[in-house]
Design a protein around this motif. Structure first.
Motif, PDB file in Angstrom:
ATOM      1  N   ILE A   2     -36.447 -48.301 -11.760  1.00 43.60           N
ATOM      2  CA  ILE A   2     -35.815 -48.590 -10.467  1.00 43.60           C
ATOM      3  C   ILE A   2     -36.849 -49.164  -9.512  1.00 43.60           C
ATOM      4  O   ILE A   2     -36.598 -50.163  -8.821  1.00 43.60           O
ATOM      5  CB  ILE A   2     -35.173 -47.320  -9.879  1.00 43.60           C
ATOM      6  N   TRP A   3     -38.021 -48.541  -9.453  1.00 36.23           N
ATOM      7  CA  TRP A   3     -39.076 -49.013  -8.566  1.00 36.23           C
ATOM      8  C   TRP A   3     -39.520 -50.420  -8.937  1.00 36.23           C
ATOM      9  O   TRP A   3     -39.761 -51.251  -8.059  1.00 36.23           O
ATOM     10  CB  TRP A   3     -40.253 -48.038  -8.594  1.00 36.23           C
ATOM     11  N   MET A   4     -39.662 -50.673 -10.233  1.00 32.94           N
ATOM     12  CA  MET A   4     -40.063 -52.007 -10.683  1.00 32.94           C
ATOM     13  C   MET A   4     -39.085 -53.058 -10.167  1.00 32.94           C
ATOM     14  O   MET A   4     -39.486 -54.109  -9.652  1.00 32.94           O
ATOM     15  CB  MET A   4     -40.109 -52.050 -12.215  1.00 32.94           C
ATOM     16  N   LYS A   5     -37.811 -52.765 -10.302  1.00 34.27           N
ATOM     17  CA  LYS A   5     -36.771 -53.705  -9.884  1.00 34.27           C
ATOM     18  C   LYS A   5     -36.843 -53.971  -8.387  1.00 34.27           C
ATOM     19  O   LYS A   5     -36.789 -55.140  -7.947  1.00 34.27           O
ATOM     20  CB  LYS A   5     -35.402 -53.147 -10.259  1.00 34.27           C
ATOM     21  N   GLU A   6     -36.976 -52.915  -7.597  1.00 32.37           N
ATOM     22  CA  GLU A   6     -36.994 -53.080  -6.137  1.00 32.37           C
ATOM     23  C   GLU A   6     -38.280 -53.735  -5.655  1.00 32.37           C
ATOM     24  O   GLU A   6     -38.257 -54.533  -4.710  1.00 32.37           O
ATOM     25  CB  GLU A   6     -36.786 -51.725  -5.455  1.00 32.37           C
ATOM     26  N   ILE A   7     -39.387 -53.426  -6.283  1.00 34.40           N
ATOM     27  CA  ILE A   7     -40.657 -54.053  -5.909  1.00 34.40           C
ATOM     28  C   ILE A   7     -40.611 -55.551  -6.217  1.00 34.40           C
ATOM     29  O   ILE A   7     -41.045 -56.381  -5.415  1.00 34.40           O
ATOM     30  CB  ILE A   7     -41.836 -53.381  -6.632  1.00 34.40           C
ATOM     31  N   ARG A   8     -40.039 -55.891  -7.358  1.00 29.32           N
ATOM     32  CA  ARG A   8     -39.958 -57.313  -7.730  1.00 29.32           C
ATOM     33  C   ARG A   8     -39.064 -58.093  -6.764  1.00 29.32           C
ATOM     34  O   ARG A   8     -39.266 -59.298  -6.550  1.00 29.32           O
ATOM     35  CB  ARG A   8     -39.426 -57.461  -9.159  1.00 29.32           C
ATOM     36  N   LYS A   9     -38.083 -57.443  -6.176  1.00 29.33           N
ATOM     37  CA  LYS A   9     -37.213 -58.118  -5.221  1.00 29.33           C
ATOM     38  C   LYS A   9     -37.976 -58.526  -3.963  1.00 29.33           C
ATOM     39  O   LYS A   9     -37.651 -59.547  -3.347  1.00 29.33           O
ATOM     40  CB  LYS A   9     -36.057 -57.193  -4.815  1.00 29.33           C
ATOM     41  N   LYS A  10     -38.946 -57.725  -3.582  1.00 36.56           N
ATOM     42  CA  LYS A  10     -39.616 -57.924  -2.297  1.00 36.56           C
ATOM     43  C   LYS A  10     -41.019 -58.524  -2.390  1.00 36.56           C
ATOM     44  O   LYS A  10     -41.414 -59.318  -1.543  1.00 36.56           O
ATOM     45  CB  LYS A  10     -39.702 -56.593  -1.534  1.00 36.56           C
ATOM     46  N   VAL A  11     -41.784 -58.086  -3.381  1.00 36.63           N
ATOM     47  CA  VAL A  11     -43.188 -58.501  -3.447  1.00 36.63           C
ATOM     48  C   VAL A  11     -43.272 -59.937  -3.934  1.00 36.63           C
ATOM     49  O   VAL A  11     -42.840 -60.252  -5.047  1.00 36.63           O
ATOM     50  CB  VAL A  11     -44.014 -57.575  -4.358  1.00 36.63           C
ATOM     51  N   LYS A  12     -43.838 -60.794  -3.109  1.00 40.24           N
ATOM     52  CA  LYS A  12     -43.965 -62.193  -3.467  1.00 40.24           C
ATOM     53  C   LYS A  12     -45.092 -62.395  -4.463  1.00 40.24           C
ATOM     54  O   LYS A  12     -46.173 -61.842  -4.333  1.00 40.24           O
ATOM     55  CB  LYS A  12     -44.227 -63.022  -2.209  1.00 40.24           C
ATOM     56  N   LYS A  13     -44.839 -63.203  -5.470  1.00 45.76           N
ATOM     57  CA  LYS A  13     -45.850 -63.452  -6.499  1.00 45.76           C
ATOM     58  C   LYS A  13     -46.983 -64.281  -5.911  1.00 45.76           C
ATOM     59  O   LYS A  13     -46.753 -65.131  -5.078  1.00 45.76           O
ATOM     60  CB  LYS A  13     -45.216 -64.168  -7.694  1.00 45.76           C
ATOM     61  N   HIS A  43     -60.784 -56.625  -2.163  1.00 44.88           N
ATOM     62  CA  HIS A  43     -60.341 -57.891  -1.576  1.00 44.88           C
ATOM     63  C   HIS A  43     -59.027 -58.338  -2.224  1.00 44.88           C
ATOM     64  O   HIS A  43     -58.971 -59.364  -2.908  1.00 44.88           O
ATOM     65  CB  HIS A  43     -61.416 -58.960  -1.754  1.00 44.88           C
ATOM     66  N   PRO A  44     -57.953 -57.582  -1.990  1.00 41.04           N
ATOM     67  CA  PRO A  44     -56.669 -57.911  -2.624  1.00 41.04           C
ATOM     68  C   PRO A  44     -55.953 -59.044  -1.900  1.00 41.04           C
ATOM     69  O   PRO A  44     -56.267 -59.371  -0.750  1.00 41.04           O
ATOM     70  CB  PRO A  44     -55.893 -56.606  -2.490  1.00 41.04           C
ATOM     71  N   GLU A  45     -54.965 -59.604  -2.580  1.00 38.63           N
ATOM     72  CA  GLU A  45     -54.092 -60.597  -1.958  1.00 38.63           C
ATOM     73  C   GLU A  45     -52.927 -59.921  -1.244  1.00 38.63           C
ATOM     74  O   GLU A  45     -52.321 -60.489  -0.340  1.00 38.63           O
ATOM     75  CB  GLU A  45     -53.561 -61.560  -3.014  1.00 38.63           C
ATOM     76  N   LYS A  46     -52.600 -58.685  -1.690  1.00 39.15           N
ATOM     77  CA  LYS A  46     -51.522 -57.928  -1.077  1.00 39.15           C
ATOM     78  C   LYS A  46     -51.747 -56.441  -1.325  1.00 39.15           C
ATOM     79  O   LYS A  46     -52.487 -56.069  -2.242  1.00 39.15           O
ATOM     80  CB  LYS A  46     -50.145 -58.367  -1.614  1.00 39.15           C
ATOM     81  N   ILE A  47     -51.119 -55.600  -0.512  1.00 37.70           N
ATOM     82  CA  ILE A  47     -51.251 -54.147  -0.639  1.00 37.70           C
ATOM     83  C   ILE A  47     -49.865 -53.521  -0.665  1.00 37.70           C
ATOM     84  O   ILE A  47     -48.995 -53.874   0.138  1.00 37.70           O
ATOM     85  CB  ILE A  47     -52.064 -53.551   0.526  1.00 37.70           C
ATOM     86  N   VAL A  48     -49.668 -52.581  -1.592  1.00 39.78           N
ATOM     87  CA  VAL A  48     -48.421 -51.831  -1.680  1.00 39.78           C
ATOM     88  C   VAL A  48     -48.735 -50.356  -1.428  1.00 39.78           C
ATOM     89  O   VAL A  48     -49.645 -49.801  -2.048  1.00 39.78           O
ATOM     90  CB  VAL A  48     -47.749 -52.004  -3.057  1.00 39.78           C
TER      91      VAL A  48
END
Length: 223
Positions: A212-223, A99-104
């Protein structure tokens, strides 16, 4: 209680079908990986998570995921060199019970690598199938798809990967609560995969790649 011959035969037939089905399931790729997830959950079902990461080995090998992205409280259920077809097959164990709040999602690269006949359109169609399954279970949560990555080992497949990326990105832009995270250009150097961000196998990333992935994920994934 005595059983007549007809009833006995029926019972034996059902038992044989169960055995055959079980053996067939065990012959599926990544069976042991998924059983390991089930065992973990049977011992202690995860509760303190917000973001479910699913897909293939680029997530599987992200051993520091929880430490790198603590604000998203990640639960990693990626496995092996899985294809989108494999994630679809194991969906009940991989995402339907959580039951996640979001999926990547990171998956599709191994689909391309599995055969020269797997086009970008085929990868896109498989993604859509997985997406529909997820949306049936989670109609309104945010879904993020990380683009297929460039690597030295699979650079010859780049045209099909870029085609898949373009199709999936176009789709995500039209859907509500659905986002495309591009990592392709960020992993290039002089228009080719940057060798310094990969391990010796020229396929999987080292810590520099994951930065690199951390940076790009943080740009898009809403907290």
């Amino acid at each position: 209680m005595k059983l007549n011959l007809k009833t006995l035969k029926a019972i034996i037939c059902v038992q044989m079908l169960f055995i055959v089905a079980n053996v067939s399931a065990q012959n599926q790729p990544f069976w042991n990986d998924v059983q390991a997830f089930k065992k973990q959950d049977s011992i202690a079902m995860p509760t303190h998570y917000k973001t479910l990461f699913i897909g293939s080995s680029s997530f599987t090998y992200w051993k520091t995921l929880e430490q790198d992205l603590p604000e998203y409280a990640p639960l990693n259920r990626a496995f092996g060199g899985s294809r989108l077809l494999d994630v679809i097959y194991y969906r009940a164990a991989i995402f339907e019970k959580y039951h996640p709040e979001k999926i990547v999602i990171y998956c599709g690269e191994n689909d391309v690598a599995s055969s020269d006949t797997v086009t970008g359109k085929i990868v896109f169609d498989r993604f859509i199938t997985l997406y529909k399954y997820i949306r049936e279970k989670f109609p309104k949560i945010n879904i993020y798809y990380v683009s297929l990555k460039p690597s030295p080992l699979r650079w010859g497949m780049r045209d099909r990967m870029l085609d898949a990326n373009a199709r999936i990105e176009h789709f995500c832009k039209k859907e509500k609560h659905t986002y495309f995270i591009s990592v392709w250009n960020q992993m290039l150097e002089n228009s080719k995969p940057n060798p310094s961000i990969f391990k010796e196998d020229s396929l999987h990333m080292n810590s520099k790649g994951y930065e690199i992935w951390m940076k790009e994920i943080r740009k898009k994934v809403k907290k």
